[in-house]
Design an enzyme around this catalytic site. Structure first.
Site, mmCIF file in Angstrom:
data_model
loop_
_atom_site.group_PDB
_atom_site.id
_atom_site.type_symbol
_atom_site.label_atom_id
_atom_site.label_comp_id
_atom_site.label_asym_id
_atom_site.label_seq_id
_atom_site.Cartn_x
_atom_site.Cartn_y
_atom_site.Cartn_z
ATOM 1 N N ARG A 1 11.384 14.881 12.422
ATOM 2 C CA ARG A 1 12.704 14.982 13.035
ATOM 3 C C ARG A 1 13.731 15.640 12.130
ATOM 4 O O ARG A 1 14.639 16.303 12.571
ATOM 5 C CB ARG A 1 13.208 13.580 13.377
ATOM 6 C CG ARG A 1 12.891 13.170 14.783
ATOM 7 C CD ARG A 1 13.232 11.733 14.958
ATOM 8 N NE ARG A 1 12.568 10.954 13.902
ATOM 9 C CZ ARG A 1 11.982 9.791 14.109
ATOM 10 N NH1 ARG A 1 12.006 9.241 15.294
ATOM 11 N NH2 ARG A 1 11.411 9.137 13.131
ATOM 12 N N LYS B 1 -4.246 3.414 9.531
ATOM 13 C CA LYS B 1 -4.195 2.002 9.825
ATOM 14 C C LYS B 1 -2.735 1.534 9.785
ATOM 15 O O LYS B 1 -1.920 2.240 9.201
ATOM 16 C CB LYS B 1 -5.039 1.215 8.827
ATOM 17 C CG LYS B 1 -4.572 1.397 7.376
ATOM 18 C CD LYS B 1 -5.078 0.308 6.530
ATOM 19 C CE LYS B 1 -4.191 -0.892 6.608
ATOM 20 N NZ LYS B 1 -3.191 -0.960 5.532
ATOM 21 N N ASP C 1 -9.802 4.584 7.042
ATOM 22 C CA ASP C 1 -9.710 3.424 6.156
ATOM 23 C C ASP C 1 -9.921 4.005 4.763
ATOM 24 O O ASP C 1 -11.042 4.355 4.393
ATOM 25 C CB ASP C 1 -10.801 2.404 6.489
ATOM 26 C CG ASP C 1 -10.694 1.183 5.613
ATOM 27 O OD1 ASP C 1 -10.380 1.327 4.411
ATOM 28 O OD2 ASP C 1 -10.913 0.068 6.109
ATOM 29 N N HIS C 2 -8.842 4.159 4.004
ATOM 30 C CA HIS C 2 -8.967 4.977 2.800
ATOM 31 C C HIS C 2 -9.912 4.366 1.756
ATOM 32 O O HIS C 2 -10.412 5.058 0.883
ATOM 33 C CB HIS C 2 -7.596 5.315 2.200
ATOM 34 C CG HIS C 2 -6.993 4.230 1.367
ATOM 35 N ND1 HIS C 2 -6.322 3.161 1.910
ATOM 36 C CD2 HIS C 2 -6.965 4.043 0.015
ATOM 37 C CE1 HIS C 2 -5.908 2.375 0.935
ATOM 38 N NE2 HIS C 2 -6.272 2.874 -0.222
ATOM 39 N N LYS D 1 -13.155 6.046 -1.335
ATOM 40 C CA LYS D 1 -13.196 5.855 -2.797
ATOM 41 C C LYS D 1 -14.615 6.110 -3.304
ATOM 42 O O LYS D 1 -15.587 5.685 -2.686
ATOM 43 C CB LYS D 1 -12.752 4.432 -3.151
ATOM 44 C CG LYS D 1 -11.253 4.198 -2.908
ATOM 45 C CD LYS D 1 -10.853 2.776 -3.284
ATOM 46 C CE LYS D 1 -9.439 2.446 -2.825
ATOM 47 N NZ LYS D 1 -8.385 2.846 -3.739
ATOM 48 N N GLU E 1 -3.665 -7.146 -6.332
ATOM 49 C CA GLU E 1 -2.664 -6.138 -6.720
ATOM 50 C C GLU E 1 -1.530 -6.801 -7.485
ATOM 51 O O GLU E 1 -1.098 -7.897 -7.134
ATOM 52 C CB GLU E 1 -2.054 -5.491 -5.470
ATOM 53 C CG GLU E 1 -3.016 -4.720 -4.606
ATOM 54 C CD GLU E 1 -2.305 -4.080 -3.420
ATOM 55 O OE1 GLU E 1 -2.007 -2.888 -3.501
ATOM 56 O OE2 GLU E 1 -2.035 -4.769 -2.429
ATOM 57 N N ASP F 1 -3.205 -6.354 6.912
ATOM 58 C CA ASP F 1 -2.991 -5.181 6.068
ATOM 59 C C ASP F 1 -4.255 -4.821 5.278
ATOM 60 O O ASP F 1 -4.525 -3.650 5.044
ATOM 61 C CB ASP F 1 -1.827 -5.457 5.099
ATOM 62 C CG ASP F 1 -1.463 -4.258 4.247
ATOM 63 O OD1 ASP F 1 -1.318 -3.163 4.817
ATOM 64 O OD2 ASP F 1 -1.316 -4.418 3.013
ATOM 65 N N HIS G 1 -9.953 -2.914 5.000
ATOM 66 C CA HIS G 1 -10.617 -2.592 3.732
ATOM 67 C C HIS G 1 -11.680 -3.623 3.328
ATOM 68 O O HIS G 1 -12.799 -3.268 2.991
ATOM 69 C CB HIS G 1 -9.594 -2.491 2.592
ATOM 70 C CG HIS G 1 -8.441 -1.568 2.885
ATOM 71 N ND1 HIS G 1 -8.575 -0.407 3.583
ATOM 72 C CD2 HIS G 1 -7.122 -1.642 2.566
ATOM 73 C CE1 HIS G 1 -7.405 0.205 3.670
ATOM 74 N NE2 HIS G 1 -6.501 -0.535 3.063
ATOM 75 N N LYS H 1 -0.924 -9.789 -3.054
ATOM 76 C CA LYS H 1 0.037 -8.983 -3.808
ATOM 77 C C LYS H 1 0.698 -9.864 -4.878
ATOM 78 O O LYS H 1 0.711 -11.075 -4.766
ATOM 79 C CB LYS H 1 1.093 -8.414 -2.863
ATOM 80 C CG LYS H 1 0.512 -7.399 -1.871
ATOM 81 C CD LYS H 1 1.579 -6.533 -1.255
ATOM 82 C CE LYS H 1 1.006 -5.544 -0.267
ATOM 83 N NZ LYS H 1 0.309 -4.403 -0.903
HETATM 84 C C1 BG6 Z 1 -3.035 -0.077 1.917
HETATM 85 C C2 BG6 Z 1 -2.162 -1.271 2.159
HETATM 86 O O1 BG6 Z 1 -3.880 0.150 3.000
HETATM 87 O O2 BG6 Z 1 -3.817 -0.295 0.754
HETATM 88 C C3 BG6 Z 1 -1.295 -1.578 0.954
HETATM 89 O O3 BG6 Z 1 -1.360 -1.053 3.300
HETATM 90 C C4 BG6 Z 1 -2.128 -1.688 -0.289
HETATM 91 O O4 BG6 Z 1 -0.550 -2.762 1.164
HETATM 92 C C5 BG6 Z 1 -3.066 -0.480 -0.420
HETATM 93 O O5 BG6 Z 1 -1.265 -1.756 -1.396
HETATM 94 C C6 BG6 Z 1 -4.016 -0.656 -1.577
HETATM 95 O O6 BG6 Z 1 -4.736 0.523 -1.755
HETATM 96 P P1 BG6 Z 1 -5.296 0.942 -3.175
HETATM 97 O O7 BG6 Z 1 -6.031 2.214 -2.910
HETATM 98 O O8 BG6 Z 1 -4.109 1.113 -4.068
HETATM 99 O O9 BG6 Z 1 -6.176 -0.182 -3.618
#
Ligand code: BG6
Length: 495
Positions: A46, A152, A181-182, A186, A220, A239, A244, A344
């Protein structure tokens, strides 16, 4: 696979994800020669931006976040030519007409049909609207070449995930949809498949006869940062665990795939999710615990409690920590608990999977010779240490019979030179290639929600948990220790 000409249309081009992850990933892929000559990035948002302003903003992101460091001027000067900015409202048909026009113009210039990849880098409440507009503007008609990437969280619960899938399927074939799903991108996560299925050594003992239990931890140090708005609608279970951690569990628990075909791998993974025992409402409190961070100290820095974070309600009941005990009801895993936890503002940032093997069946050594009978562990370190560690008993040198666990270590940094691609690089190149192996299929997402719905429902019904339950910088709430202690175990810390 040859990639062919590719146009990446990023919806949400001025947002954080584009800045921190997507453009640095695309830049690195280009720099390393992974993207063919003919490609273009069309950023849509936007905000009012000229092309040079857009380029400058992205340049800063690359300098800050690229794993290969700052972009060299002559590299960036070439790369920036691939970027264009298109200002538009996501709910306006004209935006999609303009995208279509740009795609056509590029295809004409290249004299070829390009892959068009629509990347939805937007908040989840815009997934439906945008994907429907892409569909109704006939930008997804080419089932081979046009693809949509969805971030996600995919849905907020089972029902909304099913609805979103149904909606997507009105315009897109499942083969066009890439649910990211990142974690699956990895390196160390991909290596789980190699470790399990390219070695004959461990598979014979990879079952209930030899494995006592499994722990999956993603902890984390970071708090919720500036994402309070989103996080208040999510919490740790949605989350992290829904996606994950359950995906990590699938890789550990799945049967051997027949081939590396995308659907074959995903079939084997979804079998695991479908075999996870469903909790009855009255069982939830025994199998799932939640927590929320209070203020505290993380690495010498005083930090706020979750309820004091920006955009968070001062009486928020959202969990920032969750631990769940799951069972996979099949021949391989019957009776083997999988303990998964994430949180977290914990004492360390680490993602690790521990396979705890059973102790020896008979104690030949005197009791006083052994300090820890549960010595056989396999530890898969996902991050930040990347590697695999195997622990076993050894006799300490000396005149006394004294045994203690020692560790055999495979460490990426000692073994391989050269950089490791970021998860987003791996996943983007897979989208360009049309390889969905590392992406979530509709049924996987729904199966994952099905597992967690009893927990979400129970937690929603009990709206007055006593939060906060753990200090920032600690190892989490005591309830998490209790969850595993009832089975005679404790959370394993990594030596
Ligand atoms: C994300 C979450 O999918 O993954 C975050 O939304 C989280 O809350 C993050 O911090 C963690 O990813 P990574 O790759 O830093 O372990």
């Amino acid at each position: 696979t040859k990639i062919g000409h590719t146009i990446i249309i990023i919806l949400g081009a001025t947002g954080d994800l584009t800045w921190r992850k997507l453009i640095p990933a695309i830049y690195n892929l280009w720099l390393d020669g992974w993207i063919p000559g003919e490609f273009a990035v069309i950023g849509v948002s936007r905000r009012k931006y000229t092309d040079p302003e857009f380029g400058k903003h992205l340049h800063e992101g690359v300098d800050k976040f690229s794993r290969q460091g700052k972009a060299k001027k002559d590299h960036w000067d070439v790369f920036t030519k691939y970027l264009t900015y298109l200002q538009g409202e996501f709910d306006a048909t004209s935006t999609y007409a303009a995208i279509g026009k740009q795609i056509k113009a590029l295809e004409k210039k290249w004299n070829a049909t390009a892959n068009s990849v629509f990347y939805l880098a937007v908040p989840p409440n815009q997934f439906e609207g945008i994907s429907m507009k892409i569909g109704s503007s006939e930008l997804a008609e080419n089932k081979e070449k046009s693809r949509i990437v969805i971030e996600k969280p995919f849905g907020h619960n089972l029902e909304s995930a099913i609805n979103l899938n149904t909606l997507l399927h009105t315009h897109f074939d499942e083969s066009q949809i890439y649910r990211i799903d990142h974690y699956l991108g990895k390196e160390t996560v991909q290596n789980i498949l190699a470790f399990r299925f390219a070695n004959a050594l461990f598979e014979p003992i990879w079952n209930r006869n030899y494995i006592d239990h499994i722990q999956i931890t993603v902890s984390e140090e970071l708090g919720v940062e500036h994402r309070g708005n989103y996080y208040e609608t999510a919490g740790a279970l949605r989350d992290m665990i829904q996606n994950h951690l359950l995906q990590l569990m699938c890789l550990i628990a799945m049967e051997a795939p027949i081939s590396f075909d995308a659907n074959e791998i995903r079939n084997k993974k979804v079998d695991v999710l479908n075999a996870v025992r469903k909790m009855k409402p009255e069982e939830v409190h025994k199998n799932a615990i939640r927590g929320q961070y209070g203020s505290g100290w993380v690495k010498g820095k005083k930090v706020k409690s979750y309820r004091q974070e920006p955009d968070v309600s001062p009486s928020s009941n959202v969990e920032t920590f969750a631990a769940v005990k799951l069972y996979v009801d099949n021949w391989r895993w019957q009776g083997v608990p999988f303990y998964v936890r994430t949180g977290k503002r914990l004492n360390e940032t680490i993602s690790v999977i521990t396979i705890q093997f059973k102790p020896v069946p008979h104690h030949s050594f005197p009791v006083e010779a052994i300090e820890n009978w549960q010595s056989n562990k396999l530890i898969l370190n996902i991050q930040p240490h990347m590697g695999i560690q195997l622990s076993f008993q050894a006799k300490q040198p000396g005149l006394k019979m004294l045994l203690n666990p020692v560790h055999m270590l495979f460490n990426y940094h000692d073994t391989y030179t050269g950089g490791t691609p970021e998860a987003y690089e791996t996943l983007l190149i897979d989208v360009f290639r049309g390889d969905a192996t590392l992406f979530m299929r509709a049924d996987q997402v729904e199966a994952a929600w099905t597992i967690l719905m009893p927990v979400l429902d129970a937690w929603k019904a009990n709206t007055s948990p006593n939060f906060p339950t753990y200090d920032a910088g600690s190892h989490g709430p005591q309830d998490a220790d209790a969850l595993i202690a009832v089975d005679g175990h404790n959370w394993i810390t990594i030596p």
